[in-house]
Design a protein around this motif. Structure first.
Motif, PDB file in Angstrom:
ATOM      1  N   ARG A 166       0.839  -1.210   0.000  1.00 40.35           N
ATOM      2  CA  ARG A 166       0.000   0.000   0.000  1.00 40.35           C
ATOM      3  C   ARG A 166       0.872   1.257   0.000  1.00 40.35           C
ATOM      4  NH1 ARG A 166      -2.547  -3.126   3.721  1.00 40.35           N
ATOM      5  NH2 ARG A 166      -1.816  -1.897   5.477  1.00 40.35           N
ATOM      6  N   GLN A 167       1.949   1.230   0.776  1.00 39.50           N
ATOM      7  CA  GLN A 167       2.863   2.368   0.839  1.00 39.50           C
ATOM      8  C   GLN A 167       3.518   2.604  -0.524  1.00 39.50           C
ATOM      9  OE1 GLN A 167       6.490   1.792   3.138  1.00 39.50           O
ATOM     10  NE2 GLN A 167       6.289   3.859   3.983  1.00 39.50           N
TER      11      GLN A 167
ATOM     12  N   THR B 161       1.014   4.191  -2.900  1.00 42.81           N
ATOM     13  CA  THR B 161       0.832   5.603  -2.568  1.00 42.81           C
ATOM     14  C   THR B 161       2.012   6.438  -3.076  1.00 42.81           C
ATOM     15  OG1 THR B 161      -0.467   5.045  -0.608  1.00 42.81           O
ATOM     16  CG2 THR B 161       0.516   7.235  -0.659  1.00 42.81           C
TER      17      THR B 161
END
Length: 196
Positions: free
Chosen positions: A130-131, A134
């Motif tokens: 997810r990081q 992003t």
């Protein structure tokens, strides 16, 4: 094999014990300390994947015995995935706890398997994925902004793993390029026009 004892052995081998938490420097090992607490010549030939897997299983079993660990060998790194209902809690605030676990895991790997050349990447509950998503989206937005304005954009200091994601995202971009500047904890990225 008792995972709790193994973790205590690893920590003792690193000069860390529960009693040391408030001390600035760890005390010397006790004379009756187990010989297994320190790496021996034979251990340096151990499979790095097995060493990392054993360490992470011991660590996670102390925190939450419902967590599971899988370790894969990549080209220049060992990549571990910790899964389970509460796995995401291991990321900590802004991934700081996860970063600390990676540092300790790397140290264990270097001491127990003699492999300081391998990187250790750990994901918990999909946090790193997810990081990375992003950061990739951020890189794309900033690339458009820099390409339109013609002005470089400097980001806040960030860890090497995060800078790497942005470098990779912009590596083939036709209009912008990225470079790291600064030293240590102040190291940051600048995204600038490729031509001009």
């Amino acid at each position: 094999m008792d995972n709790r004892t193994n973790l205590d052995d690893y920590l003792a081998g690193l000069g860390i014990s529960e009693a040391d938490e408030d001390e600035v420097t760890p005390p010397p090992p006790a004379p009756d300390a187990s010989a297994e607490a320190l790496p021996s010549e034979g251990l340096l030939n151990e499979d790095p994947k097995e060493v990392l897997e054993r360490f992470l299983n011991a660590l996670t079993s102390r925190m939450d015995d419902t967590l599971s660990v899988s370790v894969q060998q990549a080209e220049d790194a060992l990549e571990a995935e910790i899964t389970g209902e509460n796995a995401a809690k291991l990321a900590g605030r802004d991934g700081r706890l996860l970063g600390a676990i990676e540092v300790i895991a790397y140290t264990v790997l270097a001491k127990q398997a003699g492999r300081s050349d391998l990187r250790v990447r750990i994901d918990v509950g999909g946090f790193r994925k997810r990081q990375a998503d992003t950061l990739t989206k951020l890189a794309e937005r900033l690339a458009i902004q820099v390409a339109k304005s013609g002005e470089p954009h400097e980001l806040q200091p960030m860890p090497a793993s995060e800078r790497r994601v942005i470098h990779i995202a912009l590596k083939e971009h036709p209009d912008v390029m990225s470079e790291s500047v600064g030293e240590g904890a102040s190291r940051r990225l600048i995204i600038r026009p490729r031509h001009g």
